[in-house]
Write a protein that holds these residues in place. Sequence first.
Motif, short mmCIF file in Angstrom:
data_model
loop_
_atom_site.label_atom_id
_atom_site.label_comp_id
_atom_site.label_asym_id
_atom_site.label_seq_id
_atom_site.Cartn_x
_atom_site.Cartn_y
_atom_site.Cartn_z
N THR A 149 49.10 38.81 44.07
CA THR A 149 49.20 38.33 42.69
C THR A 149 49.59 36.87 42.68
O THR A 149 50.46 36.44 43.43
CB THR A 149 50.25 39.14 41.90
N SER A 150 48.94 36.09 41.82
CA SER A 150 49.29 34.68 41.67
C SER A 150 50.40 34.52 40.65
O SER A 150 50.65 35.41 39.83
CB SER A 150 48.07 33.86 41.24
N HIS A 160 44.56 37.97 33.92
CA HIS A 160 45.43 38.27 32.79
C HIS A 160 45.75 36.98 32.03
O HIS A 160 46.24 36.02 32.62
CB HIS A 160 46.73 38.91 33.27
N THR A 180 43.18 41.21 29.28
CA THR A 180 42.90 41.34 30.70
C THR A 180 41.41 41.46 30.93
O THR A 180 40.72 42.22 30.23
CB THR A 180 43.61 42.58 31.29
N HIS A 218 47.28 34.69 35.11
CA HIS A 218 47.51 35.00 36.52
C HIS A 218 46.45 35.98 36.98
O HIS A 218 45.79 36.65 36.17
CB HIS A 218 48.93 35.55 36.77
N HIS A 219 46.25 36.03 38.30
CA HIS A 219 45.24 36.90 38.90
C HIS A 219 45.92 37.96 39.76
O HIS A 219 47.00 37.74 40.31
CB HIS A 219 44.29 36.10 39.80
N ARG A 220 45.23 39.09 39.92
CA ARG A 220 45.69 40.13 40.83
C ARG A 220 44.49 40.69 41.58
O ARG A 220 43.43 40.90 40.99
CB ARG A 220 46.40 41.25 40.06
N HIS A 247 42.70 43.71 43.68
CA HIS A 247 42.68 45.16 43.84
C HIS A 247 41.72 45.48 44.98
O HIS A 247 40.51 45.30 44.86
CB HIS A 247 42.23 45.84 42.54
#
Length: 249
Positions: A15-16, A37, A42, A60-62, A64
């Motif tokens: 996650t950033s 997000h 999202t 921010h990014h995540r 998966h």
Amino acid sequence: MWPSGGRHLWPSGGTSAAQSHTRGHLVYAAGGVLSVHTERGTSIVPANRVAWTPAGFTHHHRAHGDTDMRIVFLEPSLARLVTGHPAVFLASGLAREALLALTGPRTDDDTAPDRGPAARSRLLRVLVDELREAHEQPLHLPEPRDDRLRAVARRLYEDPSDNATLADLGKAVGAGARTLSRLFRSELGMTFYEWRTQLRIHHALVLLADGHDTTRTAHACGWANPSGFIAAFTGIVGTTPGRYRTGGR
């Protein structure tokens, strides 16, 4: 902080930090799945989509699944040709190749051409032209602002398989079904059932990226049988869960 445009390899769950940029940027997952997000909601970015975040939006990014993330920043003269709000677009074959060419090869191949400014400028224009021809995709899940809708959203975020009716949810948050229905349409531009389906498809993309099979994913996302899930998933994502899971890997 994400360092710059280009290629970034992230492990599942990476996650950033929350950040904003003076230039808008495109995000593409050459492998894995990304979620983007912002305060507007999202966006889920599987391998056949590209997400756009305009300048100034905190985000921010995540990751998966193990994710090959590609970032391309756009100068204002090109950014104004896209759209002024966060969005997800279908990535055509040409757009995907342009993104890969602008951010580096799929593998650590040092023999890949190092394009100069003129070549990069031409690729960026091709990429933006492709996005302008593409339709925005229903993989952006808007974030509610009304406290009652936010309470409903929190419950469904925690358990996407929850099959409570809108009336049942209204009793839990202190609002009538008609009031909630009106708020979903006025705030989010969709019905409650459309929004919940979007939420479930978002969750399904994450589960599939983490290696879960179609049947388990369907049940975890609230479908009583896999066939209903496959139909809904295919209608929104454009491919079946099985093909998506195999192609994504």
